[in-house]
Design a protein around this motif. Sequence first.
Motif, short mmCIF file in Angstrom:
data_model
loop_
_atom_site.label_atom_id
_atom_site.label_comp_id
_atom_site.label_asym_id
_atom_site.label_seq_id
_atom_site.Cartn_x
_atom_site.Cartn_y
_atom_site.Cartn_z
N LEU A 1 76.20 -37.60 -42.63
CA LEU A 1 74.86 -37.09 -42.90
C LEU A 1 73.80 -37.95 -42.21
N GLU A 2 73.99 -39.26 -42.30
CA GLU A 2 73.03 -40.17 -41.67
C GLU A 2 72.99 -39.94 -40.15
N SER A 3 74.16 -39.67 -39.61
CA SER A 3 74.23 -39.40 -38.17
C SER A 3 73.47 -38.11 -37.83
N LEU A 4 73.63 -37.10 -38.69
CA LEU A 4 72.90 -35.84 -38.48
C LEU A 4 71.39 -36.06 -38.53
N LEU A 5 70.98 -36.91 -39.49
CA LEU A 5 69.55 -37.19 -39.62
C LEU A 5 68.99 -37.90 -38.39
N MET A 6 69.78 -38.83 -37.87
CA MET A 6 69.36 -39.55 -36.67
C MET A 6 69.20 -38.59 -35.49
N ARG A 7 70.18 -37.69 -35.38
CA ARG A 7 70.12 -36.73 -34.27
C ARG A 7 68.98 -35.73 -34.46
N ALA A 8 68.73 -35.40 -35.72
CA ALA A 8 67.60 -34.48 -36.01
C ALA A 8 66.29 -35.12 -35.58
N LYS A 9 66.17 -36.40 -35.85
CA LYS A 9 64.96 -37.13 -35.49
C LYS A 9 64.78 -37.15 -33.96
N ALA A 10 65.88 -37.42 -33.27
CA ALA A 10 65.83 -37.43 -31.80
C ALA A 10 65.50 -36.03 -31.27
N GLY A 11 66.10 -35.03 -31.91
CA GLY A 11 65.84 -33.64 -31.50
C GLY A 11 64.38 -33.26 -31.71
N LEU A 12 63.82 -33.69 -32.82
CA LEU A 12 62.41 -33.42 -33.08
C LEU A 12 61.53 -34.08 -32.03
N ARG A 13 61.92 -35.29 -31.66
CA ARG A 13 61.16 -36.02 -30.64
C ARG A 13 61.11 -35.18 -29.35
N ASP A 14 62.28 -34.66 -28.98
CA ASP A 14 62.33 -33.83 -27.76
C ASP A 14 61.52 -32.55 -27.92
N ASN A 15 61.71 -31.91 -29.09
CA ASN A 15 61.06 -30.62 -29.29
C ASN A 15 59.53 -30.72 -29.34
N LEU A 16 59.07 -31.88 -29.78
CA LEU A 16 57.61 -32.03 -29.94
C LEU A 16 56.95 -32.70 -28.72
N LYS A 17 57.81 -33.16 -27.82
CA LYS A 17 57.27 -33.88 -26.65
C LYS A 17 56.34 -32.97 -25.84
N GLY A 18 55.20 -33.52 -25.51
CA GLY A 18 54.28 -32.78 -24.64
C GLY A 18 53.40 -31.78 -25.37
N LYS A 19 53.64 -31.63 -26.65
CA LYS A 19 52.82 -30.67 -27.41
C LYS A 19 51.42 -31.26 -27.64
N GLU A 20 50.44 -30.45 -27.46
CA GLU A 20 49.06 -30.89 -27.75
C GLU A 20 48.89 -30.94 -29.26
N TRP A 21 48.34 -32.03 -29.73
CA TRP A 21 48.26 -32.21 -31.19
C TRP A 21 46.84 -32.19 -31.70
#
Lengths: 174, 110
Positions: free
Chosen positions: A154-174
């Motif tokens: 589960l912890e591994s999934l959470l880490m990957r989710a965090k990395a995935g969010l980083r990618d998905n949100l990269k470049g988005k205007e906030w």
Amino acid sequence: MIRVQQNADHKAFSVLVSRHTRMFYAAAYRMYPNQDVAEDIVQEAFLKLWQRPEIWKSDKKAKFTTWFYRIVTNLAIDYARRNKKTKGSDGLERIIDNGKSVQDIMEADYQAIVVEQAVQQLPERQKIALNLCFYEGLSNKEAAEIMDIGVKALESLLMRAKAGLRDNLKGKEW
Amino acid sequence: MDIDDIDKDLEKILNKRVVPKMRSNLEYKIIKESLDQKISNNVDFRGIAIRALKDFINSLVLPSPAFSLSMVLLIGLVLGAYSGSVIQDYNSLEDYIMMGSDFDYSGDFL
């Protein structure tokens, strides 16, 4: 829950429904961001429980809510998979499908939509892990139990989710 | 701003996600629907009976001596009451004792 199970006590069932519906609706919505579908999922889960209360094994030490999260999550996954086959939609499309016009979305909270989209783009298991641990506030142990995996996994999934969010949100205007 | 440092702001960003209110009175809908549906499964009477029997047997085992004794006493009283039915045809204990010598005689002894 025991009263529902042993005596088919409708009053007890009503108390259970009143107490937990909102919480599980939120969980279902986070899995599948469509209000009507999320409501259907929660309704189906509760009616399943009412029709077959023996499916909850009280002697297995799992809290009712933990166990019910699993039911709701599985129903949401089933729904998402079925819908994917027919529509191939992602999170944002679902939000748009949700009876909102483009104009509505323009006026709605942009940030909320961006985050929703970023979460929905995560792989299924990472999304479940994130939803259970971050949004539902469950412990890693409880979330692991719901997902039927170990705490480390589960912890591994959470880490990957965090990395995935980083990618998905990269470049988005906030 | 560009979201590059997501670790720092992750929690803040994730909290932007919102769950809209339910469209219908879902609690009411579920409760109403459940009233219309008959429970398809029967309550597990066999399981309940077995559990009750086990509970009863367990309750007789120490450490519940007071309960065990009272149950033994109760069983004794019930058995005693049944065996008492032997003398129920007699009005008194004296009648019961005299039962053996009670016979009809309608003539001389000699």
